[in-house]
Motif scaffolding. Sequence first.
Motif, PDB file in Angstrom:
ATOM      1  N   ALA A  65       0.821  -1.203   0.000  1.00  0.00           N
ATOM      2  CA  ALA A  65       0.000   0.000   0.000  1.00  0.00           C
ATOM      3  C   ALA A  65       0.854   1.252   0.000  1.00  0.00           C
ATOM      4  O   ALA A  65       1.948   1.276   0.567  1.00  0.00           O
ATOM      5  CB  ALA A  65      -0.913   0.006   1.227  1.00  0.00           C
ATOM      6  N   ASP A  66       0.357   2.296  -0.616  1.00  0.00           N
ATOM      7  CA  ASP A  66       0.958   3.612  -0.536  1.00  0.00           C
ATOM      8  C   ASP A  66       0.622   4.140   0.855  1.00  0.00           C
ATOM      9  O   ASP A  66      -0.463   4.676   1.091  1.00  0.00           O
ATOM     10  CB  ASP A  66       0.374   4.501  -1.640  1.00  0.00           C
ATOM     11  CG  ASP A  66       0.905   5.922  -1.597  1.00  0.00           C
ATOM     12  OD1 ASP A  66       1.486   6.334  -0.568  1.00  0.00           O
ATOM     13  OD2 ASP A  66       0.717   6.640  -2.593  1.00  0.00           O
ATOM     14  N   LEU A  67       1.527   3.958   1.802  1.00  0.00           N
ATOM     15  CA  LEU A  67       1.238   4.283   3.198  1.00  0.00           C
ATOM     16  C   LEU A  67       1.020   5.767   3.430  1.00  0.00           C
ATOM     17  O   LEU A  67       0.265   6.147   4.321  1.00  0.00           O
ATOM     18  CB  LEU A  67       2.338   3.744   4.108  1.00  0.00           C
ATOM     19  CG  LEU A  67       2.475   2.219   4.114  1.00  0.00           C
ATOM     20  CD1 LEU A  67       3.557   1.785   5.087  1.00  0.00           C
ATOM     21  CD2 LEU A  67       1.149   1.551   4.444  1.00  0.00           C
ATOM     22  N   THR A  68       1.633   6.606   2.607  1.00  0.00           N
ATOM     23  CA  THR A  68       1.375   8.040   2.716  1.00  0.00           C
ATOM     24  C   THR A  68      -0.095   8.320   2.421  1.00  0.00           C
ATOM     25  O   THR A  68      -0.746   9.089   3.127  1.00  0.00           O
ATOM     26  CB  THR A  68       2.285   8.830   1.755  1.00  0.00           C
ATOM     27  OG1 THR A  68       3.653   8.543   2.089  1.00  0.00           O
ATOM     28  CG2 THR A  68       2.038  10.320   1.845  1.00  0.00           C
ATOM     29  N   ALA A  69      -0.640   7.653   1.405  1.00  0.00           N
ATOM     30  CA  ALA A  69      -2.052   7.813   1.060  1.00  0.00           C
ATOM     31  C   ALA A  69      -2.952   7.225   2.145  1.00  0.00           C
ATOM     32  O   ALA A  69      -3.995   7.797   2.472  1.00  0.00           O
ATOM     33  CB  ALA A  69      -2.348   7.159  -0.290  1.00  0.00           C
ATOM     34  N   VAL A  70      -2.564   6.092   2.722  1.00  0.00           N
ATOM     35  CA  VAL A  70      -3.355   5.461   3.784  1.00  0.00           C
ATOM     36  C   VAL A  70      -3.451   6.387   4.986  1.00  0.00           C
ATOM     37  O   VAL A  70      -4.535   6.629   5.529  1.00  0.00           O
ATOM     38  CB  VAL A  70      -2.760   4.091   4.189  1.00  0.00           C
ATOM     39  CG1 VAL A  70      -3.442   3.536   5.433  1.00  0.00           C
ATOM     40  CG2 VAL A  70      -2.858   3.099   3.035  1.00  0.00           C
ATOM     41  N   VAL A  71      -2.323   6.934   5.406  1.00  0.00           N
ATOM     42  CA  VAL A  71      -2.304   7.833   6.567  1.00  0.00           C
ATOM     43  C   VAL A  71      -3.105   9.101   6.269  1.00  0.00           C
ATOM     44  O   VAL A  71      -3.883   9.561   7.108  1.00  0.00           O
ATOM     45  CB  VAL A  71      -0.853   8.153   6.991  1.00  0.00           C
ATOM     46  CG1 VAL A  71      -0.813   9.259   8.027  1.00  0.00           C
ATOM     47  CG2 VAL A  71      -0.160   6.895   7.508  1.00  0.00           C
TER      48      VAL A  71
END
Length: 128
Positions: A65-71
Motif C-alpha cells: 500500500a501507498d502508506l502516505t495515502a493510507v495515513v
Amino acid sequence: LSVGPTDRPNAQAFIGWLDTQCRCREPGASSGGCGSLRLITGVDNQWGGHKNPECQVFAGALNHADLTAVVARFGSVAWHNPNAAQLFVMDQEEFFFRVWMIRNGALRQYAPSSPDEEDDEFWPPVGA
C-alpha cells in the motif's frame, strides 16, 4: 485501526476505500485497492482478560500500500470521536509500528519515526 464504537461505520468506509481504491506503490500496480482489514474485537473473538474491549479493532495486511495515502485518508475521515481513532502502520520489511492519532484536529505520529533496524545495536545479542 482502533476506533470507538460510534465510529464503526467510518472505519468500515475507510476499509472499503482500502479494498477498492487505495493505491499500491509497486510500479505498474493497478489502483483497484491494496487489501482490507477485518474486525478482531467481535463477539466471536476471544481476548485475554475478564473484560470485553471498549474499542473496535480492525487488522489486516495490505499489499504494498501507498502508506502516505493510507495515513492521509485516515486523517481526512470525519471521525465521530477523533481522539479515540488510532492507526497502527508497519511498513514492508519493518519490525515496528508507527502510531498515528488525531489531536487538536491535526494528524500526528506518536511512535517511533525511524528506529534503525540496519544498526546491529537494534537487535539483541545472539543467545540472549
